[in-house]
Design a protein around this motif. Structure first.
Motif, PDB file in Angstrom:
ATOM      1  N   ASN A  84       0.833  -1.205   0.000  1.00 12.43           N
ATOM      2  CA  ASN A  84       0.000   0.000   0.000  1.00 12.43           C
ATOM      3  C   ASN A  84       0.869   1.257   0.000  1.00 12.43           C
ATOM      4  O   ASN A  84       0.598   2.220  -0.728  1.00 12.43           O
ATOM      5  N   ASP A  85       1.936   1.246   0.808  1.00  8.37           N
ATOM      6  CA  ASP A  85       2.794   2.424   0.910  1.00  8.37           C
ATOM      7  C   ASP A  85       3.592   2.660  -0.366  1.00  8.37           C
ATOM      8  O   ASP A  85       3.895   3.806  -0.713  1.00  8.37           O
ATOM      9  N   ILE A  86       3.941   1.579  -1.068  1.00  8.78           N
ATOM     10  CA  ILE A  86       4.637   1.728  -2.344  1.00  8.78           C
ATOM     11  C   ILE A  86       3.722   2.410  -3.366  1.00  8.78           C
ATOM     12  O   ILE A  86       4.109   3.369  -4.039  1.00  8.78           O
ATOM     13  N   ILE A  87       2.492   1.920  -3.462  1.00  3.66           N
ATOM     14  CA  ILE A  87       1.549   2.468  -4.443  1.00  3.66           C
ATOM     15  C   ILE A  87       1.126   3.889  -4.069  1.00  3.66           C
ATOM     16  O   ILE A  87       0.960   4.751  -4.940  1.00  3.66           O
ATOM     17  N   ASP A  88       0.976   4.138  -2.765  1.00  6.14           N
ATOM     18  CA  ASP A  88       0.421   5.416  -2.306  1.00  6.14           C
ATOM     19  C   ASP A  88       1.478   6.445  -1.908  1.00  6.14           C
ATOM     20  O   ASP A  88       1.140   7.462  -1.306  1.00  6.14           O
ATOM     21  N   ARG A  89       2.723   6.213  -2.254  1.00  3.86           N
ATOM     22  CA  ARG A  89       3.789   7.075  -1.731  1.00  3.86           C
ATOM     23  C   ARG A  89       3.595   8.549  -2.095  1.00  3.86           C
ATOM     24  O   ARG A  89       3.882   9.435  -1.270  1.00  3.86           O
ATOM     25  N   LYS A  90       3.098   8.832  -3.274  1.00  5.50           N
ATOM     26  CA  LYS A  90       2.897  10.234  -3.660  1.00  5.50           C
ATOM     27  C   LYS A  90       1.691  10.848  -2.956  1.00  5.50           C
ATOM     28  O   LYS A  90       1.719  12.008  -2.551  1.00  5.50           O
ATOM     29  N   LEU A  91       0.629  10.050  -2.802  1.00  7.90           N
ATOM     30  CA  LEU A  91      -0.544  10.549  -2.071  1.00  7.90           C
ATOM     31  C   LEU A  91      -0.225  10.720  -0.591  1.00  7.90           C
ATOM     32  O   LEU A  91      -0.642  11.706   0.032  1.00  7.90           O
ATOM     33  N   ASP A  92       0.507   9.761  -0.021  1.00  2.00           N
ATOM     34  CA  ASP A  92       0.862   9.844   1.402  1.00  2.00           C
ATOM     35  C   ASP A  92       1.649  11.113   1.702  1.00  2.00           C
ATOM     36  O   ASP A  92       1.508  11.709   2.780  1.00  2.00           O
ATOM     37  N   ALA A  93       2.479  11.528   0.772  1.00  2.00           N
ATOM     38  CA  ALA A  93       3.294  12.720   0.984  1.00  2.00           C
ATOM     39  C   ALA A  93       2.454  13.983   1.075  1.00  2.00           C
ATOM     40  O   ALA A  93       2.930  15.017   1.574  1.00  2.00           O
ATOM     41  N   GLN A  94       1.197  13.923   0.643  1.00  4.42           N
ATOM     42  CA  GLN A  94       0.326  15.096   0.662  1.00  4.42           C
ATOM     43  C   GLN A  94      -0.584  15.155   1.886  1.00  4.42           C
ATOM     44  O   GLN A  94      -1.326  16.114   2.057  1.00  4.42           O
ATOM     45  N   VAL A  95      -0.536  14.113   2.737  1.00  2.00           N
ATOM     46  CA  VAL A  95      -1.414  14.028   3.911  1.00  2.00           C
ATOM     47  C   VAL A  95      -0.570  14.119   5.171  1.00  2.00           C
ATOM     48  O   VAL A  95       0.417  13.392   5.310  1.00  2.00           O
ATOM     49  N   ALA A  96      -0.954  15.012   6.077  1.00  3.03           N
ATOM     50  CA  ALA A  96      -0.146  15.260   7.274  1.00  3.03           C
ATOM     51  C   ALA A  96       0.110  13.995   8.076  1.00  3.03           C
ATOM     52  O   ALA A  96       1.219  13.765   8.570  1.00  3.03           O
ATOM     53  N   ARG A  97      -0.914  13.152   8.220  1.00  7.63           N
ATOM     54  CA  ARG A  97      -0.769  11.955   9.050  1.00  7.63           C
ATOM     55  C   ARG A  97       0.163  10.927   8.443  1.00  7.63           C
ATOM     56  O   ARG A  97       0.772  10.122   9.157  1.00  7.63           O
TER      57      ARG A  97
END
Length: 305
Positions: A84-97
């Protein structure tokens, strides 16, 4: 003066164990990537497995599987989170949590994370080999759900429903590990799907503002101000399906009463959801670890008769 562990590297919503702070920074990053700082998810994956085994009557005859399911839940939940973190790495970078997650922050490369996911999956394979062929086939059926989950928040407002299908697959595995598929098994799975839809909607309330800015879809955003009512409906459907599963496994008017403690617990969650702040949402989400215990207890009351 008593020594205390250093503060571990972790995300804001984590509840890291004390030992995590003693690990070297590199090891801490991998532990956080595996979500060892947030154990709730592993328990939420484990309890449906245990409930399925127990409802099928295997708690006594196949009790060692409980420990194998516990190991498998830890390994496969961690592997799923890494993917999940591999696929979402760009989205995760945009969310504070989530911006400080190891892959999103660059602490661990995509290549290293993928190798780690493969290693965790091999551990899951060891667990798979402990099951009879029918359960092995059922377990392998979950791989498509796991692989597709990270993409759901991009294509549907209800990724929490897909997570419900994924996280409760263990109920089918646990049941078929000792018995043939039945209506009781399918009803238990349905109960788990709606339970997850409820608690993960609560979890998504933490990120509702950041998700809106990043364009991430969720049931919390879809429901908006009706999130509390939505969770109440999901939990009511979960309890209805669970009561039906208990009756199907043991046709007695008393069987559905085994779900009452869980029902009271979930009702309390809905009551407290009048406060939708991130702090309260996280606390309510974490309380589903106890809800899982009550789910297991309900199936044990019926399965042990």
């Amino acid at each position: 003066m008593a020594s205390t562990a250093p503060k571990p590297i972790s995300t804001p919503d984590a509840d890291p164990p004390v030992w995590l702070g003693w690990l070297p920074p590199r090891a801490q990053a991998y532990a956080c990537l595996a979500r060892l700082d947030r154990a709730a998810g592993s328990w939420l994956l484990f309890w449906p497995c245990a409930a399925g085994l127990t409802l099928a009557g295997g708690l006594v005859t196949h009790w060692p599987l409980i420990f194998w399911f516990l190991l498998g839940s830890l390994a496969m939940r961690s592997a799923g989170c890494v993917w999940n973190d591999i696929i979402d790495r760009k989205l995760d970078a945009q969310v504070a949590r989530t911006r400080d997650r190891p892959v999103a922050s660059g602490a661990i490369s995509v290549r290293a994370a993928l190798a780690f996911a493969i290693a965790l999956s091999l551990l899951g394979l060891i667990v798979l080999l402990q099951l009879r062929p029918l359960a092995q086939g059922v377990a392998l059926g979950s791989l498509l759900l796991v692989a597709a989950y990270p993409y759901m928040k991009r294509i549907t407002w209800w990724p929490q429903a897909w997570l419900g299908l994924t996280f409760n697959w263990g109920a089918l595995v646990g049941y078929t590990a000792v018995a043939s598929p039945s209506a009781a098994m399918l009803l238990l799975y349905t109960a788990g799907v709606f339970w997850t839809l409820g608690y993960d909607t609560i979890y998504a309330l933490q990120d509702i503002e950041d998700d809106a800015m990043a364009g991430i879809k969720s049931s919390a955003r879809a429901l908006g101000p009706r999130a509390r009512s939505g969770v109440a409906v999901f939990y009511a459907l979960s309890l209805t399906a669970l009561a039906a599963a208990l009756f199907a496994a043991l046709p007695s008017p008393l069987s559905p009463l085994a779900a009452l403690p869980l029902g009271l617990h979930l009702a309390r969650q809905v009551q407290r959801l009048s406060d939708t702040t991130p702090e309260n949402a996280l606390a309510l989400f974490r309380s589903n670890r106890q809800a899982g215990v009550l789910l297991f207890a309900a199936t044990a009351v019926v399965g042990l008769v």
